[in-house]
Enzyme design. Sequence first.
Site, PDB file in Angstrom:
ATOM      1  N   HIS A   1      17.842  20.393 -46.282  1.00  0.00           N
ATOM      2  CA  HIS A   1      18.732  19.366 -45.724  1.00  0.00           C
ATOM      3  C   HIS A   1      20.006  19.159 -46.546  1.00  0.00           C
ATOM      4  CE1 HIS A   1      16.097  18.518 -42.508  1.00  0.00           C
ATOM      5  NE2 HIS A   1      15.345  17.589 -43.049  1.00  0.00           N
TER       6      HIS A   1
ATOM      7  N   HIS B   1      19.181  12.410 -38.423  1.00  0.00           N
ATOM      8  CA  HIS B   1      17.774  12.308 -38.820  1.00  0.00           C
ATOM      9  C   HIS B   1      17.206  10.916 -38.516  1.00  0.00           C
ATOM     10  CE1 HIS B   1      14.171  13.245 -41.200  1.00  0.00           C
ATOM     11  NE2 HIS B   1      14.629  14.486 -41.320  1.00  0.00           N
TER      12      HIS B   1
ATOM     13  N   GLU C   1      15.590  16.226 -34.111  1.00  0.00           N
ATOM     14  CA  GLU C   1      16.735  16.756 -34.846  1.00  0.00           C
ATOM     15  C   GLU C   1      17.286  18.002 -34.147  1.00  0.00           C
ATOM     16  OE1 GLU C   1      15.462  17.230 -39.034  1.00  0.00           O
ATOM     17  OE2 GLU C   1      13.676  16.182 -38.340  1.00  0.00           O
TER      18      GLU C   1
END
Length: 331
Positions: free
Chosen positions: A113, A187, A296
């Site tokens: 991420h 997210h 996502e």
Amino acid sequence: MDLRRQSVGRTSAHAPDPRTEVHAYTVTNGQGHAITVWTYGATLVDVSVPDRHGRLANVVHRLPDLRTYENRTLNPYVGSTVGRYCRAIRNGTFTLDGVPHVLDRNDGEHHLHGGPAGFDRRVWQAWTEESADEAAVVLRLVSPDGDQGYPGTVDVEAAYRLHRSGRLTFDYRATTTAPTIIGLTNHAYWNLAGGGTIDGHHLAINADRTVAFDSDLLPRSGPPVPLAGTALDYRTPRRIGAAAIDNFFVLDDATWAAELADPDSGRRMTVVTDQPGMGVYSSDGPAAPRRGLCLEAGAWPDAANRPDFPSVRLDPGDVYEHRTTHHFSVD
């Protein structure tokens, strides 16, 4: 449409952007819908939606204050804009035009991420835009060459657009000064009940295939695998129950990507995206145990190392664009 801004404090002395003021932007559409976005992490902290009786509730999980958002142990990317690259890159390395790049690792030996100081940890610049039918919070971040190991200076915009009808759109745009990779996503942990767990929600995912993961949640070799007859087959809506989901679904049909519904409140959310896949996570970690479902939309995991996956390359002169829209209704 109504737009408001207020301060929520300053980042800590040890933050990537130390002692920087963080603002909350709230957009209200006058029809019972409202969103609040923080400049820290370009984070979505509130989406107020009415139920079948007109009662409002925030349908995204949020944390109590800025210090909690800054605490990685307590904040598993809650509501944040994730980048430069969403999901994981194996061994924190990739090669572009024959040049190897080593990224900062934050998930064992892997990069996750965007790294330990990814976009979710930065304070973005922000402004508002308004038209007759919608208002938006637009946020900008410049990620310098070498940030977390990525090549090229990348100029990123993330816009949260609330329409008078209640639909919420995420728009992402990015350019670069050198060849690089990029894959952005939001997210948020969606909970249409406004509290409790997501176990009673019903989920549908418009996907026939999933990317098969190994024990590190990274793609195995080979093509995506069919979902028919497996525990991950959500083509027909069904109750989530106690199912633990942390998988990546291939989206072949742009008509719709996912649908989430809470039978008790009557709230329903349909997700439409131009992205090639969607990570779905039922939040089974200790920080936010099943408090929301992440949907996502974005690039395939580890695509920088997989030439058989959709490309995540961005070159100078090109523009990365990504749009995901959430449509709300009641039953």
